[in-house]
Design a protein around this motif. Structure first.
Motif, PDB file in Angstrom:
ATOM      1  N   ALA A 182      52.777  39.188  95.253  1.00 43.94           N
ATOM      2  CA  ALA A 182      51.533  38.734  94.631  1.00 43.94           C
ATOM      3  C   ALA A 182      50.406  38.941  95.613  1.00 43.94           C
ATOM      4  N   SER A 183      49.310  39.476  95.134  1.00 40.87           N
ATOM      5  CA  SER A 183      48.207  39.699  96.071  1.00 40.87           C
ATOM      6  C   SER A 183      46.861  39.397  95.434  1.00 40.87           C
ATOM      7  N   LEU A 184      45.950  39.039  96.292  1.00 37.95           N
ATOM      8  CA  LEU A 184      44.582  38.774  95.876  1.00 37.95           C
ATOM      9  C   LEU A 184      43.696  39.648  96.749  1.00 37.95           C
ATOM     10  N   GLU A 185      42.782  40.367  96.110  1.00 38.12           N
ATOM     11  CA  GLU A 185      41.980  41.333  96.860  1.00 38.12           C
ATOM     12  C   GLU A 185      40.503  41.060  96.651  1.00 38.12           C
ATOM     13  N   SER A 186      39.757  41.154  97.734  1.00 36.18           N
ATOM     14  CA  SER A 186      38.312  40.999  97.650  1.00 36.18           C
ATOM     15  C   SER A 186      37.673  42.308  98.082  1.00 36.18           C
ATOM     16  N   GLN A 187      36.782  42.817  97.264  1.00 35.85           N
ATOM     17  CA  GLN A 187      36.068  44.052  97.619  1.00 35.85           C
ATOM     18  C   GLN A 187      34.584  43.737  97.694  1.00 35.85           C
ATOM     19  N   TYR A 188      34.018  43.980  98.854  1.00 41.12           N
ATOM     20  CA  TYR A 188      32.575  43.787  98.972  1.00 41.12           C
ATOM     21  C   TYR A 188      31.920  45.150  99.156  1.00 41.12           C
ATOM     22  N   HIS A 189      31.024  45.469  98.248  1.00 37.49           N
ATOM     23  CA  HIS A 189      30.308  46.749  98.331  1.00 37.49           C
ATOM     24  C   HIS A 189      28.866  46.457  98.722  1.00 37.49           C
ATOM     25  N   PHE A 190      28.501  46.941  99.869  1.00 35.24           N
ATOM     26  CA  PHE A 190      27.124  46.732 100.328  1.00 35.24           C
ATOM     27  C   PHE A 190      26.167  47.544  99.460  1.00 35.24           C
ATOM     28  N   ARG A 191      24.880  47.190  99.556  1.00 34.49           N
ATOM     29  CA  ARG A 191      23.881  48.028  98.900  1.00 34.49           C
ATOM     30  C   ARG A 191      23.676  49.253  99.784  1.00 34.49           C
ATOM     31  N   GLN A 192      23.492  50.404  99.153  1.00 35.74           N
ATOM     32  CA  GLN A 192      23.156  51.595  99.919  1.00 35.74           C
ATOM     33  C   GLN A 192      21.668  51.515 100.269  1.00 35.74           C
ATOM     34  N   ASN A 193      21.394  51.295 101.547  1.00 36.61           N
ATOM     35  CA  ASN A 193      19.994  51.141 101.934  1.00 36.61           C
ATOM     36  C   ASN A 193      19.354  52.454 102.362  1.00 36.61           C
TER      37      ASN A 193
ATOM     38  N   PRO B 274      17.627  60.603 104.403  1.00 40.79           N
ATOM     39  CA  PRO B 274      19.003  60.310 103.982  1.00 40.79           C
ATOM     40  C   PRO B 274      19.444  61.259 102.870  1.00 40.79           C
ATOM     41  N   LEU B 275      20.736  61.592 102.861  1.00 43.20           N
ATOM     42  CA  LEU B 275      21.281  62.437 101.811  1.00 43.20           C
ATOM     43  C   LEU B 275      21.495  61.601 100.552  1.00 43.20           C
ATOM     44  N   ILE B 276      21.369  62.267  99.421  1.00 38.82           N
ATOM     45  CA  ILE B 276      21.562  61.587  98.147  1.00 38.82           C
ATOM     46  C   ILE B 276      23.059  61.355  97.909  1.00 38.82           C
ATOM     47  N   ASN B 277      23.370  60.309  97.145  1.00 40.20           N
ATOM     48  CA  ASN B 277      24.735  60.009  96.704  1.00 40.20           C
ATOM     49  C   ASN B 277      25.746  59.834  97.833  1.00 40.20           C
ATOM     50  N   MET B 278      25.334  59.168  98.888  1.00 40.97           N
ATOM     51  CA  MET B 278      26.292  58.818  99.933  1.00 40.97           C
ATOM     52  C   MET B 278      26.875  57.453  99.586  1.00 40.97           C
ATOM     53  N   PRO B 279      28.196  57.299  99.699  1.00 40.77           N
ATOM     54  CA  PRO B 279      28.790  56.004  99.361  1.00 40.77           C
ATOM     55  C   PRO B 279      28.266  54.900 100.283  1.00 40.77           C
ATOM     56  N   ALA B 280      28.067  53.729  99.711  1.00 41.40           N
ATOM     57  CA  ALA B 280      27.637  52.582 100.506  1.00 41.40           C
ATOM     58  C   ALA B 280      28.840  52.044 101.278  1.00 41.40           C
ATOM     59  N   PRO B 281      28.616  51.359 102.388  1.00 38.59           N
ATOM     60  CA  PRO B 281      29.734  50.774 103.127  1.00 38.59           C
ATOM     61  C   PRO B 281      30.475  49.759 102.255  1.00 38.59           C
ATOM     62  N   ASN B 282      31.749  49.609 102.490  1.00 36.65           N
ATOM     63  CA  ASN B 282      32.481  48.578 101.771  1.00 36.65           C
ATOM     64  C   ASN B 282      33.562  47.965 102.641  1.00 36.65           C
ATOM     65  N   ILE B 283      33.851  46.695 102.342  1.00 39.43           N
ATOM     66  CA  ILE B 283      34.894  45.960 103.065  1.00 39.43           C
ATOM     67  C   ILE B 283      35.905  45.471 102.038  1.00 39.43           C
ATOM     68  N   ASN B 284      37.169  45.716 102.298  1.00 37.02           N
ATOM     69  CA  ASN B 284      38.227  45.206 101.438  1.00 37.02           C
ATOM     70  C   ASN B 284      39.114  44.264 102.242  1.00 37.02           C
ATOM     71  N   ASN B 285      39.410  43.106 101.672  1.00 35.43           N
ATOM     72  CA  ASN B 285      40.345  42.184 102.299  1.00 35.43           C
ATOM     73  C   ASN B 285      41.348  41.771 101.251  1.00 35.43           C
ATOM     74  N   SER B 286      42.616  41.753 101.629  1.00 36.00           N
ATOM     75  CA  SER B 286      43.599  41.302 100.651  1.00 36.00           C
ATOM     76  C   SER B 286      44.686  40.494 101.339  1.00 36.00           C
ATOM     77  N   ILE B 287      45.233  39.577 100.583  1.00 37.58           N
ATOM     78  CA  ILE B 287      46.339  38.777 101.089  1.00 37.58           C
ATOM     79  C   ILE B 287      47.499  38.942 100.116  1.00 37.58           C
ATOM     80  N   THR B 288      48.680  39.172 100.693  1.00 34.60           N
ATOM     81  CA  THR B 288      49.850  39.453  99.857  1.00 34.60           C
ATOM     82  C   THR B 288      50.975  38.497 100.208  1.00 34.60           C
ATOM     83  N   PHE B 289      51.593  37.955  99.184  1.00 35.97           N
ATOM     84  CA  PHE B 289      52.779  37.128  99.370  1.00 35.97           C
ATOM     85  C   PHE B 289      53.960  37.882  98.796  1.00 35.97           C
TER      86      PHE B 289
END
Lengths: 797, 191
Positions: free
Chosen positions: A699-710, A674-689
């Motif tokens: 108004a919005s609420l955002e969730s960011q999930y950053h996986f571990r880089q395996n 594996p190459l060094i310093n590759m970004p880990a996968p991430n999922i963003n979900n947001s809901i906006t009113f």
């Protein structure tokens, strides 16, 4: 000529209309071509009817016949446009108006987003996003774009990563000028004030050849907000306060425009923050003090125009006190202790280690439009980048002298001719000449990490776009670049022999200085880049883009010449005189659907890079100061495979959700490392009113999930002087996954006349999560920043 | 009209552009200010002198590892008085780094550790006041120290110099913090 077309279409329309059913509907939006903001109150006229867009730029025209119509789209501050549409084939159409007459470009009526290229993956952030990040940095704002992440040193030094690549592989175009700000260093952030931009576009990949042929990662194009050609005086002030760091930013701009095309603009920003805080402790010495001003004036007529632009940027950045370490034992101690070794009381003072960077940028530009042919643009730009890095040196006196003191001066002339008179094709031909000089001040008393050098670049390019039919555009381009670097570099004789340069490069030696050789490496590179692709729109809401880009990048001075202890990183960095240029083949595809109720985009890519240059830990070197990790530049064949995807759903008039995911897998092709310093996968979900009636509430609420880089390269064994034995240094082990919650609320209060006041509150990391990011170089020493409340006031006047 | 103006500006710019390119002054050589090539520790007990020496010809920047020499074995149950001399021998005459440490004694301190079964204990034999008039009379520096051996044994003796550390501290590196200038181990035998 346009009027003539209008009349013809009009007449044809009238002729055929009698035989048709007139129950068709056309819907869509009128959008600002430059920053993608929907235009309310835009007028669409045809025959003798007039429709006005609503607050979100939407329009609906009913009772149309199944024939071609000529619609005149207009908006105050904009040039009116005449667009002919065959209602038999099209039921929805977005109109893009040139809201800013500065460049008097033709209006894009393709129904696509405004583009820097026709077939590459691209995304633009508009002024609303920029205002939200007014107190942050360019890199912070760009993370809003799927597939863009960042390589951080703390929270204030943020280098953008595009689809896994950063540094010299990412070009930054600031107001038409390619930034030359020592982008080669991991801890060198772009020297730009984000508030100078009206919008920022990221081109993922090397498809935008006019900017440069070496954008293996991509191009970031920052464009200023433009001045309307009318008698006007408009201004904007953005005030931001933040709880974390107990500081804020103020940014103001004022634009004076005249009917005759003259304009004057001025802009300034000041940011001041003290130490930021992680959830459990203060991150000592992480303050920043940033100042930026810019001014421009000029004339824009339809047939010609010129302008003069100057900007000054200065930033003093504290580097986390605990991140300054002596040797590998200190590093082991830091990694094991889980808490920074130095935690002091909150302060605004910035002590060593710290950076002080200054960037001057000046530009003269002239353009002339030739009737029935195209537009010629020529520009000269000047840049001076000064970088001082102060370290915790042995004595009080030495601490006042920077350990790194570099001055990089660049002059560039570019000229291009764009043939765009024919509506079916556009051709752009250009040349570039550049001279660059680096001066490393010997007063530091530290051996130069980057040597004195002169660099000469020359490039020519030709790009073209051809409209095969209404729905399909193909493009292609080719570029050649020549680079020569003429350096004067001191090598320690022991290093010279250890690298085996005595075998290959003894002819470069020009003088003997006892323990050091003075050498004169003169290196030349010839780079070819090319691109081709297509853009196909179908079934009204779908758009397919395919692009192939070949790019070659010559090694940068750091990759060639680094040699010695990098004090701020406490590691020995070794460049390679033998480094050859990188060659990248990137294939990217993007399929997107965008309708009013929902849309999605899926964008896979593969980037095969031959002779990819990477910097990774390889071992240690012993000295009287103990053992130091050695980071060596190495070339290998690499492959990056990735996917960016996003979905939006308009559930209800007021409720919308956005979802995005990005992943990139980088590895060496030969041995699957594996190459060094590759970004880990991430999922963003947001809901906006959103509810316009409630003071334009959003108004919005955002969730960011950053996986571990395996996937990461293996750790290294190092000799610990203190433990008297070899130990495993977990220098590559990524930190665990983490989840962040952010919230944002904006409202707009109309004041008198056209004045308005926008207010916004942002809360980042609401749950005050303790986390460390794999792509933060300070992850060994401290947690990332905790909860942060930001209050924003934006006055438009 | 404007074209002319612009072209003249462009000409000036290009003159600037090309006139800068002839700048072949050779850069001046840098001899690193903070370089310490040599640490010499003299342990004296009566007429008996043992020298521990580490010589690192090219410093931290260079690839060569330090050459460590110990002139002989220590005697059991003996008290040695120790003194440390730091030098930069890459310049001639050699630079005595001790002077800088003495001048900023309040920001520097040596630490002594032993590992394995090495039966030695150390104590400081100086204070900041020995080098500076205003210096503390309790905070040690460690340029002078005392080393006491007991039974015969072997192991390593590690000397660390830190600057910008916490002073006073409890005598351990983890409490002191700061930045490492020297970290060197010596193989020691007590017989």
């Amino acid at each position: 000529m346009k009027r003539f077309t209008l009349i013809i279409v009009f007449l044809l329309g009238v002729t055929f209309s009698s035989a048709q059913d007139c129950d068709k509907t056309l819907t869509g939006k009128v959008i600002d071509f430059h920053d993608g903001v929907p235009l309310k109150g835009a007028k669409i006229t045809f025959n003798d009817q007039m429709i006005v867009t609503d607050t979100e730029g939407n329009y609906t025209i009913t009772n149309l016949c199944a024939i071609s119509y000529a619609f005149t789209v207009s908006h105050e501050d904009c040039n009116s446009q005449v667009v002919t549409i065959n209602i038999e084939e099209v039921t929805s159409k977005n109109f893009y108006l040139e809201h800013h007459l500065n460049e008097l470009e033709e209006v894009n009526v393709d129904g696509d987003k405004p583009n820097k290229t026709s077939s590459s993956q691209e995304e633009t952030i508009n002024k609303n996003v920029i205002e939200k990040y007014s107190s942050g940095s360019l890199g912070d704002a760009l993370r809003e774009i799927t597939g863009v992440s960042s390589l951080n040193t703390g929270s204030t030094i943020v280098k953008p990563i595009i689809q896994g690549l950063n540094g010299s592989r990412v070009l930054i175009m600031n107001n038409g000028v390619r930034m030359q700000d020592m982008e080669w260093g991991d801890e060198h952030a772009p020297n730009v004030d984000i508030n100078t931009a009206g919008n920022v576009t990221v081109v993922k990949g090397a498809g935008a050849l006019r900017y440069g042929g070496d954008a293996i990662g991509g191009v970031i194009v920052m464009e200023p907000s433009k001045s309307p050609v009318k008698d006007t005086l408009i201004g904007k002030t953005v005030l931001t306060g933040a709880s974390n760091g107990r500081g804020g930013a103020i940014s103001s701009e004022i634009i004076r425009g005249y009917e005759n095309g003259w304009f004057v603009k001025a802009q300034g920003t000041v940011k001041r923050f003290g130490d930021v805080e992680a959830p459990d402790y203060i991150l000592s010495n992480t303050g920043v003090f940033e100042k930026g001003i810019s001014a421009s004036f000029g004339v824009n007529k339809f047939t010609y125009g010129w302008d003069v632009y100057y900007s000054f940027y200065n930033n003093e950045i504290g580097v986390l006190a605990a991140s300054h370490i002596g040797n590998v034992d200190d590093l082991i101690e830091s990694i094991n202790s889980q808490e920074p070794a130095i935690i002091r009381d909150f302060t605004y003072d910035i002590e060593n280690p710290r950076q002080e960077v200054t960037h001057h940028l000046g530009r003269l530009r002239y353009f002339k439009r030739f009737e029935k042919l195209g537009k010629w643009t020529t520009q000269y730009d000047f840049q001076r980048n000064e970088r001082l890095e102060f370290d915790v040196r042995q004595s009080e006196e030495l601490r006042k002298i920077p350990g790194i003191d570099l001055e990089l001066t660049t002059h560039t002339i570019t000229s291009d001719f764009k043939i765009d008179a024919n509506s079916e094709y556009v051709l752009d031909f250009g040349v570039m000449l550049r001279y660059q000089e680096n001066f490393a001040d010997p007063a530091t008393g530290v051996r130069r990490l980057i040597p004195d050098y002169d660099k000469y670049d020359a490039g020519v390019f030709l790009t073209g776009e051809y409209d095969l039919n209404d729905n399909m555009v193909i493009d292609a381009g080719i570029r050649y670049d020549f680079n020569q670097i003429d350096a004067q570099k001191f090598y320690q004789k022991t290093r010279w022999n250890e690298r085996r340069y005595d075998v290959d490069f003894n002819d470069l030696i020009i003088e003997d200085f006892g323990t050091q050789w003075l050498t004169n490496p003169k290196l030349e590179y010839h780079n070819i880049s090319a691109t081709t692709g297509l853009n196909y729109s179908f079934k009204e809401v779908y758009n397919l883009r395919f692009n192939y880009a070949l790019a070659q990048r010559a090694p940068n001075p750091s990759e060639l010449f680094s040699d010695g202890l990098h004090h701020s990183a406490a590691r020995v960095e070794l460049g390679d005189l033998r480094a050859d240029q990188e060659t990248s083949h990137k294939i990217s595809l993007s399929l997107q659907k965008s309708s009013d109720t929902w849309g999605w985009e899926i964008a896979p890519y593969v980037n095969i890079i031959n002779d990819y240059i990477l910097l990774e830990p390889t071992g240690i070197e012993l000295s009287l100061r103990g053992a130091f990790p050695v980071w060596e530049y190495r070339q290998t064949n690499a492959q990056l495979l990735g996917l960016d995807a996003k979905v939006y759903v308009q559930w209800h008039n007021n409720w919308k959700t956005n979802h995005s995911f990005s992943i990139v897998k980088g590895k060496e092709t030969e041995n699957d490392i594996p190459l060094i310093n590759m970004p880990a996968p991430n999922i963003n979900n947001s809901i906006t009113f959103q509810k316009k009636e409630w003071l334009g509430l959003s108004a919005s609420l955002e969730s960011q999930y950053h996986f571990r880089q395996n996937e990461f390269p293996s750790n290294i064994d190092v000799f610990s002087v203190r433990q008297g034995e070899n130990v495993l240094l977990e220098i590559n082990t990524p930190p665990p996954a983490y989840h962040l919650l952010n919230a944002n609320i904006d409202v707009e209060l109309p004041l008198w006349k056209q004045n308005s006041l926008k207010m916004g509150v942002t809360i980042n990391n609401i749950i005050n999560e303790n986390y460390r990011n794999y792509l933060n170089r300070q992850r060994y020493f401290a947690d990332d920043v905790g909860r942060n409340f930001l209050l924003r006031l934006i006055f438009n006047y | 009209m404007n074209t002319c103006k612009f072209l003249s500006m462009l000409t000036i710019a290009s003159i600037l552009f090309f006139s800068c390119s002839d700048d072949d002054d050779a850069p001046s050589v840098i001899n690193p200010e903070e370089l310490i090539t040599t640490m010499t520790i003299t342990l004296t007990s009566g007429n008996n002198t043992i020298i521990l020496k580490s010589f690192d010809e090219d410093g931290v920047d260079g690839p060569t590892a330090p050459v460590v020499t110990v002139s002989g074995n220590l005697a059991a149950n003996t008290t040695y008085s120790g003194e440390i001399v730091l030098q930069d021998e890459s310049v001639s005459p050699a630079d005595i780094v001790n002077e800088e440490i003495e001048r900023e004694a309040d920001e520097h301190q040596f630490f002594f550790e032993s590992s394995g079964d090495l039966n030695i204990t150390t104590s400081y034999a100086d204070t900041e006041r020995d080098y500076n008039e205003g210096g503390s009379v309790t905070n040690p520096v460690g340029i002078k120290f005392e080393l006491v051996t007991t039974d015969a044994s072997t192991g390593t003796f590690t000397v660390t110099l830190r600057h910008k550390l916490k002073k006073p501290n409890d005598g351990t590196l983890s409490d002191a913090g700061g930045d490492t200038d020297i970290a060197q181990s010596f193989p020691i035998t007590i017989e």
